[in-house]
Scaffold this motif. Structure first.
Motif, PDB file in Angstrom:
ATOM      1  N   PRO A 258      -4.528   6.398  -5.452  1.00  0.00           N
ATOM      2  CA  PRO A 258      -4.382   4.947  -5.592  1.00  0.00           C
ATOM      3  C   PRO A 258      -5.497   4.309  -6.430  1.00  0.00           C
ATOM      4  O   PRO A 258      -5.234   3.399  -7.223  1.00  0.00           O
ATOM      5  CB  PRO A 258      -4.418   4.453  -4.147  1.00  0.00           C
ATOM      6  CG  PRO A 258      -3.844   5.584  -3.363  1.00  0.00           C
ATOM      7  CD  PRO A 258      -4.386   6.813  -4.043  1.00  0.00           C
ATOM      8  N   THR A 259      -6.736   4.789  -6.279  1.00  0.00           N
ATOM      9  CA  THR A 259      -7.843   4.233  -7.060  1.00  0.00           C
ATOM     10  C   THR A 259      -7.667   4.530  -8.542  1.00  0.00           C
ATOM     11  O   THR A 259      -7.894   3.668  -9.406  1.00  0.00           O
ATOM     12  CB  THR A 259      -9.192   4.785  -6.574  1.00  0.00           C
ATOM     13  OG1 THR A 259      -9.363   4.466  -5.187  1.00  0.00           O
ATOM     14  CG2 THR A 259     -10.349   4.185  -7.368  1.00  0.00           C
TER      15      THR A 259
ATOM     16  N   ARG B  62       0.832  -1.207   0.000  1.00  0.00           N
ATOM     17  CA  ARG B  62       0.000   0.000   0.000  1.00  0.00           C
ATOM     18  C   ARG B  62       0.862   1.251   0.000  1.00  0.00           C
ATOM     19  O   ARG B  62       0.595   2.216  -0.720  1.00  0.00           O
ATOM     20  CB  ARG B  62      -0.940   0.010   1.206  1.00  0.00           C
ATOM     21  CG  ARG B  62      -2.142  -0.893   1.053  1.00  0.00           C
ATOM     22  CD  ARG B  62      -3.223  -0.550   2.065  1.00  0.00           C
ATOM     23  NE  ARG B  62      -2.742  -0.711   3.436  1.00  0.00           N
ATOM     24  CZ  ARG B  62      -2.789  -1.858   4.108  1.00  0.00           C
ATOM     25  NH1 ARG B  62      -3.258  -2.950   3.519  1.00  0.00           N
ATOM     26  NH2 ARG B  62      -2.354  -1.920   5.343  1.00  0.00           N
ATOM     27  N   ALA B  63       1.913   1.237   0.815  1.00  0.00           N
ATOM     28  CA  ALA B  63       2.802   2.397   0.884  1.00  0.00           C
ATOM     29  C   ALA B  63       3.487   2.633  -0.459  1.00  0.00           C
ATOM     30  O   ALA B  63       3.594   3.774  -0.932  1.00  0.00           O
ATOM     31  CB  ALA B  63       3.847   2.194   1.982  1.00  0.00           C
ATOM     32  N   GLU B  64       3.946   1.547  -1.100  1.00  0.00           N
ATOM     33  CA  GLU B  64       4.572   1.669  -2.413  1.00  0.00           C
ATOM     34  C   GLU B  64       3.566   2.169  -3.449  1.00  0.00           C
ATOM     35  O   GLU B  64       3.896   2.978  -4.317  1.00  0.00           O
ATOM     36  CB  GLU B  64       5.140   0.307  -2.850  1.00  0.00           C
ATOM     37  CG  GLU B  64       6.427  -0.072  -2.148  1.00  0.00           C
ATOM     38  CD  GLU B  64       7.600   0.777  -2.586  1.00  0.00           C
ATOM     39  OE1 GLU B  64       7.681   1.129  -3.769  1.00  0.00           O
ATOM     40  OE2 GLU B  64       8.439   1.095  -1.725  1.00  0.00           O
ATOM     41  N   GLY B  65       2.325   1.649  -3.359  1.00  0.00           N
ATOM     42  CA  GLY B  65       1.286   2.077  -4.293  1.00  0.00           C
ATOM     43  C   GLY B  65       0.976   3.557  -4.174  1.00  0.00           C
ATOM     44  O   GLY B  65       0.841   4.263  -5.175  1.00  0.00           O
ATOM     45  N   TRP B  66       0.886   4.024  -2.939  1.00  0.00           N
ATOM     46  CA  TRP B  66       0.656   5.453  -2.709  1.00  0.00           C
ATOM     47  C   TRP B  66       1.792   6.283  -3.300  1.00  0.00           C
ATOM     48  O   TRP B  66       1.563   7.310  -3.952  1.00  0.00           O
ATOM     49  CB  TRP B  66       0.539   5.728  -1.206  1.00  0.00           C
ATOM     50  CG  TRP B  66      -0.842   5.577  -0.651  1.00  0.00           C
ATOM     51  CD1 TRP B  66      -1.343   4.500   0.011  1.00  0.00           C
ATOM     52  CD2 TRP B  66      -1.906   6.527  -0.729  1.00  0.00           C
ATOM     53  NE1 TRP B  66      -2.650   4.719   0.353  1.00  0.00           N
ATOM     54  CE2 TRP B  66      -3.022   5.961  -0.075  1.00  0.00           C
ATOM     55  CE3 TRP B  66      -2.021   7.804  -1.279  1.00  0.00           C
ATOM     56  CZ2 TRP B  66      -4.246   6.620   0.033  1.00  0.00           C
ATOM     57  CZ3 TRP B  66      -3.244   8.468  -1.175  1.00  0.00           C
ATOM     58  CH2 TRP B  66      -4.336   7.884  -0.522  1.00  0.00           C
ATOM     59  N   GLN B  67       3.016   5.834  -3.069  1.00  0.00           N
ATOM     60  CA  GLN B  67       4.173   6.589  -3.542  1.00  0.00           C
ATOM     61  C   GLN B  67       4.218   6.640  -5.070  1.00  0.00           C
ATOM     62  O   GLN B  67       4.470   7.695  -5.657  1.00  0.00           O
ATOM     63  CB  GLN B  67       5.456   5.964  -2.996  1.00  0.00           C
ATOM     64  CG  GLN B  67       6.707   6.787  -3.285  1.00  0.00           C
ATOM     65  CD  GLN B  67       7.927   6.216  -2.583  1.00  0.00           C
ATOM     66  OE1 GLN B  67       7.935   5.072  -2.161  1.00  0.00           O
ATOM     67  NE2 GLN B  67       8.965   7.025  -2.452  1.00  0.00           N
TER      68      GLN B  67
END
Length: 222
Positions: A33-34, A19-24
């Motif tokens: 993210p969506t 999740r953190a990588e996706g946000w970044q």
């Protein structure tokens, strides 16, 4: 704390990292993210209607609609008439959107490096275990249906005597092992409910145990 809670804790830690990588990654491309999920999904699976997108990504239709409106404004996605229904439209990724999605679709190097530390047989066991967990989540209605080998009409589990490659894919007419099991396949053809149950029992090794000859690559089921 029992073993299952230790496993859940471990999965949660990996999920937190992803999740953190996706946000970044999304933030780097000025996306939420969506929005990033939708863009990558459209590139991987092709044009789709908004209702299908919302279902596949397990978000509400208003959430998907808001994200798509932003992607259209940014020039990443465009609406085109649906050839199958003139009253509906399909969402297509633009050339610009494909470039952005290419960046978003790359798995983090740290994650791939961690997977590389596993031996081939360990990767096979891990992938088989993930397949079992994901199917159980599907059965419980916790996640959308996934396009994985275990629910595909082309899948022939445990039909070969070779421990390294016991399964068979009728689509490509080839044997393969647990380490090659797919959890998201573009050629996936959903098997019917009775067939899926039979495939699953044989995959788990709870069928009669008889080894059948692999069928021809026609997509027909035995």
């Amino acid at each position: 704390m029992t073993e299952k809670f230790h496993i859940a804790t471990g999965l949660a830690k990996i999920g937190l990292y992803l999740r953190a990588e996706g946000w970044q990654q999304a933030e780097t491309e000025s996306l939420t993210p969506t929005q990033a999920q939708i863009l990558v999904h459209l590139v991987r699976r092709g044009p789709a209607r908004i209702t299908a997108l919302a279902e596949e990504l397990a978000v509400t239709q208003p959430t998907a609609s808001d994200a798509l409106s932003a992607l259209i404004r940014k020039g990443h996605v465009e609406r085109r008439p649906d050839p199958a229904d003139g009253r509906a439209s399909l969402l297509h990724v633009t050339t610009q959107g494909q470039r952005v999605a290419g960046v978003m679709a790359e798995w983090p190097d740290a994650l791939l490096g961690a997977i590389d530390t596993l031996e081939a047989d360990e990767q096979g066991v891990f992938l088989r275990t993930l397949t079992r967990m994901i199917r159980e989540l599907q059965v419980r209605g916790a996640i959308p249906v996934q396009r994985m080998c275990a629910t595909c009409s082309f899948f022939r589990p445990n039909v070969h005597n070779d421990p390294a490659a016991p399964h068979h894919c009728a689509f490509v007419d080839a044997a393969f092992g647990d380490a090659k099991l797919r959890l998201d396949c573009g050629e996936h053809e959903p098997a019917g409910d009775p067939e899926t149950s039979a495939l699953w029992r044989k995959f788990l090794g709870t069928s009669s145990g008889k080894v059948d000859a692999p069928p021809a690559a026609t997509g027909e089921t035995s």
